[in-house]
Design a protein around this motif. Structure first.
Motif, PDB file in Angstrom:
ATOM      1  N   SER A 147       0.820  -1.210   0.000  1.00  0.00           N
ATOM      2  CA  SER A 147       0.000   0.000   0.000  1.00  0.00           C
ATOM      3  C   SER A 147       0.856   1.263   0.000  1.00  0.00           C
ATOM      4  CB  SER A 147      -0.990  -0.008   1.151  1.00  0.00           C
ATOM      5  OG  SER A 147      -0.369  -0.213   2.360  1.00  0.00           O
ATOM      6  N   PHE A 148       1.903   1.307   0.817  1.00  0.00           N
ATOM      7  CA  PHE A 148       2.719   2.520   0.843  1.00  0.00           C
ATOM      8  C   PHE A 148       3.618   2.639  -0.387  1.00  0.00           C
ATOM      9  CE2 PHE A 148       1.648   2.379   5.393  1.00  0.00           C
ATOM     10  CZ  PHE A 148       1.050   3.629   5.450  1.00  0.00           C
ATOM     11  N   GLY A 174      -3.843   9.381 -10.989  1.00  0.00           N
ATOM     12  CA  GLY A 174      -5.011   9.292 -10.127  1.00  0.00           C
ATOM     13  C   GLY A 174      -5.417   7.861  -9.856  1.00  0.00           C
ATOM     14  N   VAL A 175      -5.296   7.017 -10.864  1.00  0.00           N
ATOM     15  CA  VAL A 175      -5.653   5.606 -10.712  1.00  0.00           C
ATOM     16  C   VAL A 175      -4.703   4.927  -9.738  1.00  0.00           C
ATOM     17  CG1 VAL A 175      -5.866   3.417 -11.945  1.00  0.00           C
ATOM     18  CG2 VAL A 175      -6.637   5.521 -13.025  1.00  0.00           C
ATOM     19  N   ILE A 176      -3.426   5.215  -9.828  1.00  0.00           N
ATOM     20  CA  ILE A 176      -2.439   4.590  -8.955  1.00  0.00           C
ATOM     21  C   ILE A 176      -2.632   5.035  -7.511  1.00  0.00           C
ATOM     22  CG2 ILE A 176       0.029   4.413  -8.468  1.00  0.00           C
ATOM     23  CD1 ILE A 176       0.496   4.643 -11.485  1.00  0.00           C
ATOM     24  N   VAL A 177      -2.883   6.316  -7.309  1.00  0.00           N
ATOM     25  CA  VAL A 177      -3.120   6.808  -5.946  1.00  0.00           C
ATOM     26  C   VAL A 177      -4.408   6.195  -5.393  1.00  0.00           C
ATOM     27  CG1 VAL A 177      -3.656   8.874  -4.594  1.00  0.00           C
ATOM     28  CG2 VAL A 177      -1.823   8.937  -6.274  1.00  0.00           C
ATOM     29  N   PHE A 178      -5.430   6.073  -6.218  1.00  0.00           N
ATOM     30  CA  PHE A 178      -6.688   5.473  -5.784  1.00  0.00           C
ATOM     31  C   PHE A 178      -6.487   4.014  -5.376  1.00  0.00           C
ATOM     32  CE2 PHE A 178     -10.686   3.266  -6.844  1.00  0.00           C
ATOM     33  CZ  PHE A 178     -11.506   3.901  -5.923  1.00  0.00           C
ATOM     34  N   ILE A 179      -5.716   3.266  -6.139  1.00  0.00           N
ATOM     35  CA  ILE A 179      -5.435   1.869  -5.793  1.00  0.00           C
ATOM     36  C   ILE A 179      -4.651   1.791  -4.483  1.00  0.00           C
ATOM     37  CG2 ILE A 179      -4.121  -0.171  -6.517  1.00  0.00           C
ATOM     38  CD1 ILE A 179      -4.953   0.525  -9.403  1.00  0.00           C
ATOM     39  N   GLY A 180      -3.712   2.720  -4.289  1.00  0.00           N
ATOM     40  CA  GLY A 180      -2.966   2.761  -3.031  1.00  0.00           C
ATOM     41  C   GLY A 180      -3.869   3.018  -1.839  1.00  0.00           C
ATOM     42  N   PHE A 181      -4.813   3.929  -1.982  1.00  0.00           N
ATOM     43  CA  PHE A 181      -5.750   4.194  -0.891  1.00  0.00           C
ATOM     44  C   PHE A 181      -6.696   3.021  -0.666  1.00  0.00           C
ATOM     45  CE2 PHE A 181      -4.769   8.800  -1.323  1.00  0.00           C
ATOM     46  CZ  PHE A 181      -4.400   9.001  -0.009  1.00  0.00           C
ATOM     47  N   LEU A 182      -7.050   2.306  -1.726  1.00  0.00           N
ATOM     48  CA  LEU A 182      -7.870   1.110  -1.552  1.00  0.00           C
ATOM     49  C   LEU A 182      -7.125   0.058  -0.739  1.00  0.00           C
ATOM     50  CD1 LEU A 182      -9.648   0.536  -4.973  1.00  0.00           C
ATOM     51  CD2 LEU A 182     -10.648   1.289  -2.830  1.00  0.00           C
ATOM     52  N   PHE A 183      -5.854  -0.170  -1.071  1.00  0.00           N
ATOM     53  CA  PHE A 183      -5.052  -1.113  -0.290  1.00  0.00           C
ATOM     54  C   PHE A 183      -4.952  -0.671   1.169  1.00  0.00           C
ATOM     55  CE2 PHE A 183      -2.771  -2.685  -4.231  1.00  0.00           C
ATOM     56  CZ  PHE A 183      -3.268  -3.964  -4.129  1.00  0.00           C
ATOM     57  N   LEU A 184      -4.792   0.618   1.371  1.00  0.00           N
ATOM     58  CA  LEU A 184      -4.655   1.132   2.726  1.00  0.00           C
ATOM     59  C   LEU A 184      -5.955   0.999   3.510  1.00  0.00           C
ATOM     60  CD1 LEU A 184      -2.769   2.706   4.701  1.00  0.00           C
ATOM     61  CD2 LEU A 184      -3.792   4.775   3.803  1.00  0.00           C
ATOM     62  N   ASN A 185      -7.064   1.440   2.927  1.00  0.00           N
ATOM     63  CA  ASN A 185      -8.328   1.492   3.666  1.00  0.00           C
ATOM     64  C   ASN A 185      -9.008   0.147   3.805  1.00  0.00           C
ATOM     65  OD1 ASN A 185      -8.251   4.232   4.206  1.00  0.00           O
ATOM     66  ND2 ASN A 185      -9.100   4.730   2.212  1.00  0.00           N
ATOM     67  N   PRO A 191      -7.910  -2.627   8.280  1.00  0.00           N
ATOM     68  CA  PRO A 191      -8.619  -3.749   8.915  1.00  0.00           C
ATOM     69  C   PRO A 191      -7.685  -4.838   9.429  1.00  0.00           C
ATOM     70  CG  PRO A 191      -9.701  -3.161   6.882  1.00  0.00           C
ATOM     71  CD  PRO A 191      -8.422  -2.397   6.929  1.00  0.00           C
ATOM     72  N   ALA A 192      -6.593  -5.102   8.737  1.00  0.00           N
ATOM     73  CA  ALA A 192      -5.635  -6.097   9.214  1.00  0.00           C
ATOM     74  C   ALA A 192      -4.976  -5.633  10.503  1.00  0.00           C
ATOM     75  CB  ALA A 192      -4.581  -6.366   8.148  1.00  0.00           C
TER      76      ALA A 192
END
Length: 59
Positions: A12-13, A31-42, A47-48
């Protein structure tokens, strides 16, 4: 569980860092790459983290 937490955190980072680099250089798909990074993070790392803390309290 701890190893997967670290791997998910790295992914994610790393994705967010690559997205930030693309943003600074004004490259396409930033924008797509940052969005995917935030998806991995959130939906992955946070949750993990809380699940790992929940397991530590209940054991």
């Amino acid at each position: 569980m701890k190893k997967s937490f670290y791997i998910l955190g790295f992914i994610s980072f790393f994705t967010l860092g690559i997205g930030a680099m693309f943003e600074f250089l004004s490259w396409p798909y930033r924008g797509v790459i940052v969005f995917i990074g935030f998806l991995f993070l959130n939906f992955g790392l946070i949750p993990a983290y809380f699940y790992q803390k929940y397991q530590q309290v209940n054991n």
